[in-house]
Design a protein around this motif. Structure first.
Motif, mmCIF file in Angstrom:
data_model
loop_
_atom_site.group_PDB
_atom_site.id
_atom_site.type_symbol
_atom_site.label_atom_id
_atom_site.label_comp_id
_atom_site.label_asym_id
_atom_site.label_seq_id
_atom_site.Cartn_x
_atom_site.Cartn_y
_atom_site.Cartn_z
ATOM 1 N N SER A 101 -29.305 19.541 23.646
ATOM 2 C CA SER A 101 -28.686 20.772 24.155
ATOM 3 C C SER A 101 -27.998 20.530 25.487
ATOM 4 O O SER A 101 -26.892 21.048 25.751
ATOM 5 C CB SER A 101 -29.754 21.859 24.309
ATOM 6 O OG SER A 101 -30.390 22.119 23.072
ATOM 7 N N ALA A 139 -24.807 18.738 24.872
ATOM 8 C CA ALA A 139 -23.814 19.625 24.246
ATOM 9 C C ALA A 139 -23.159 20.539 25.275
ATOM 10 O O ALA A 139 -21.943 20.787 25.236
ATOM 11 C CB ALA A 139 -24.495 20.443 23.146
ATOM 12 N N VAL A 140 -23.945 21.047 26.233
ATOM 13 C CA VAL A 140 -23.382 21.914 27.270
ATOM 14 C C VAL A 140 -22.410 21.137 28.148
ATOM 15 O O VAL A 140 -21.296 21.614 28.470
ATOM 16 C CB VAL A 140 -24.518 22.525 28.115
ATOM 17 C CG1 VAL A 140 -23.953 23.252 29.335
ATOM 18 C CG2 VAL A 140 -25.342 23.479 27.270
ATOM 19 N N ALA A 180 -27.959 27.930 29.684
ATOM 20 C CA ALA A 180 -28.236 26.939 28.644
ATOM 21 C C ALA A 180 -28.866 25.674 29.237
ATOM 22 O O ALA A 180 -29.773 25.076 28.644
ATOM 23 C CB ALA A 180 -26.945 26.596 27.896
ATOM 24 N N ASN A 219 -19.232 20.423 26.150
ATOM 25 C CA ASN A 219 -18.411 21.632 25.996
ATOM 26 C C ASN A 219 -17.673 21.961 27.284
ATOM 27 O O ASN A 219 -16.501 22.378 27.264
ATOM 28 C CB ASN A 219 -19.311 22.794 25.584
ATOM 29 C CG ASN A 219 -18.541 24.104 25.462
ATOM 30 O OD1 ASN A 219 -17.700 24.252 24.581
ATOM 31 N ND2 ASN A 219 -18.823 25.046 26.367
ATOM 32 N N SER A 232 -37.119 22.939 27.887
ATOM 33 C CA SER A 232 -37.544 22.312 26.637
ATOM 34 C C SER A 232 -37.970 20.866 26.859
ATOM 35 O O SER A 232 -38.966 20.404 26.296
ATOM 36 C CB SER A 232 -36.407 22.383 25.614
ATOM 37 O OG SER A 232 -36.795 21.783 24.401
ATOM 38 N N VAL A 248 -34.625 18.008 21.420
ATOM 39 C CA VAL A 248 -33.850 19.245 21.347
ATOM 40 C C VAL A 248 -33.256 19.582 22.709
ATOM 41 O O VAL A 248 -32.076 19.938 22.836
ATOM 42 C CB VAL A 248 -34.731 20.403 20.835
ATOM 43 C CG1 VAL A 248 -33.981 21.726 20.926
ATOM 44 C CG2 VAL A 248 -35.164 20.139 19.401
ATOM 45 N N GLY A 249 -34.083 19.457 23.768
ATOM 46 C CA GLY A 249 -33.588 19.743 25.110
ATOM 47 C C GLY A 249 -32.515 18.775 25.551
ATOM 48 O O GLY A 249 -31.497 19.163 26.156
ATOM 49 N N ASP A 258 -23.404 28.618 30.849
ATOM 50 C CA ASP A 258 -23.753 27.198 30.916
ATOM 51 C C ASP A 258 -25.004 26.976 31.761
ATOM 52 O O ASP A 258 -25.864 26.152 31.415
ATOM 53 C CB ASP A 258 -22.579 26.396 31.480
ATOM 54 C CG ASP A 258 -21.410 26.332 30.511
ATOM 55 O OD1 ASP A 258 -21.633 26.618 29.312
ATOM 56 O OD2 ASP A 258 -20.294 26.020 30.960
ATOM 57 N N ALA A 301 -32.517 24.065 28.376
ATOM 58 C CA ALA A 301 -32.626 22.676 27.936
ATOM 59 C C ALA A 301 -33.627 21.905 28.792
ATOM 60 O O ALA A 301 -34.452 21.137 28.276
ATOM 61 C CB ALA A 301 -31.256 22.007 27.984
#
Length: 294
Positions: free
Chosen positions: A74, A77-78, A104, A81, A111, A70-71, A101, A108
């Motif tokens: 993420s 994804a950051v 986030a 983006n 996590s 998950v981390g 950002d 991440a």
């Protein structure tokens, strides 16, 4: 009169019927008529199932690795983006997007670190060990048959339904019973006999007799006082010290760390009271025989 010596004899004893290691495996049957079941059905409590807990237990490795995935997703994804949005790669404190950002990315990374901690910390599996020693069945030969029967009953019961693999009973300064696995004396193949006088001087015995309460050493290997119990196998995992009134103690050795449950401890306390009531009736027999040298 000259002081005599107590003689100990091996116990030529075998249980008439074997006891299972785990009585919970006994088959249990419920008799009910077919007509009553069809008319009314079963109205008793039904066992509940926690599907989430069952799934987590069956997929332990995947659950522990889940925060890392998950981390990592993420974090990617950051970065993706920020790349496609046309924002400058350098963080700008005045930009709300840059602050979002950074937050986030921090979450991440947290996590990912959590997943690494979960993978590094695992509960240690508890297994049953085979005691290193020799079989020992010694009992004071001066005891009446009724006392011998009760001592053997206690051993048979404890070894059948608990993790007990060694039992020692000391009463009124004299060791009466040593049965089960015992430490081996050198290379002679003989069991290490209990030295009651030395045991009574140790802090383990004195502490139990002073408190008059059961003492449970769930992990004997971590307890420094294990050196006062040299007659037990060297790899004994757990020990229960059960006082027998004001005059004696029962030492119960197990083959599993934290193997004695709360129910076992309560049951052993009741057995200790029963043995104390029996031995108290004959507490003057053995000492008098030693004085007379019979």
């Amino acid at each position: 009169m000259e002081a005599g010596t107590i003689f100990y004899s091996a116990i030529p004893w075998k249980p008439k019927r074997p006891f299972p290691r785990n009585p919970s495996s006994f088959p249990r049957f419920i008799r009910a008529s077919a007509s009553s079941q069809s008319q009314r059905g079963y109205r008793g409590p039904k066992p509940s199932k926690d599907l989430v807990a069952d799934w987590v237990m069956s997929n332990d490795d995947a659950v522990r690795s889940l925060p890392i995935y998950v981390g990592g997703a993420s974090l990617l994804a950051v970065l993706f983006n920020r790349t496609v949005s046309g924002i400058a790669p350098v963080a700008d404190a005045s930009s709300s997007q840059s602050r979002a950002d950074l937050l986030a990315i921090s979450l991440a990374v947290t996590s990912i670190l959590t997943g690494l901690v979960w993978l590094s910390i695992r509960p240690k599996s508890i297994t049953v060990v085979n005691p290193k020693g020799v079989e020992c069945q010694m009992i004071c030969s001066y005891l009446p048959d009724s006392v011998v029967s009760e001592l053997l009953w206690a051993w048979e019961s404890l070894s059948a339904v608990t993790c007990c693999r060694s039992l020692v009973v000391v009463y009124d300064g004299i060791y009466l019973l040593q049965i089960g696995m015992a430490a081996e004396s050198g290379n002679s193949g003989e069991a290490v006999i209990v030295d009651a006088s030395k045991l009574k001087q140790g802090s383990v015995y004195l502490g139990v007799m002073r408190s008059k309460a059961q003492r449970y050493l769930a992990n004997l290997l971590l307890y420094p006082g294990r050196s006062e119990l040299p007659f037990l196998p060297s790899n004994t995992q757990a020990v229960i010290l059960q006082p027998l009134g004001d005059k004696g103690i029962a030492i119960i050795g197990g083959d599993t760390i934290r193997g004695f449950t709360t129910s076992d401890q309560s049951w052993i306390a009741f057995i200790g009271e029963k043995l104390d009531a029996t031995l108290a009736k004959y507490s003057n027999i053995v000492p008098s025989m030693v004085q007379e040298g019979i």
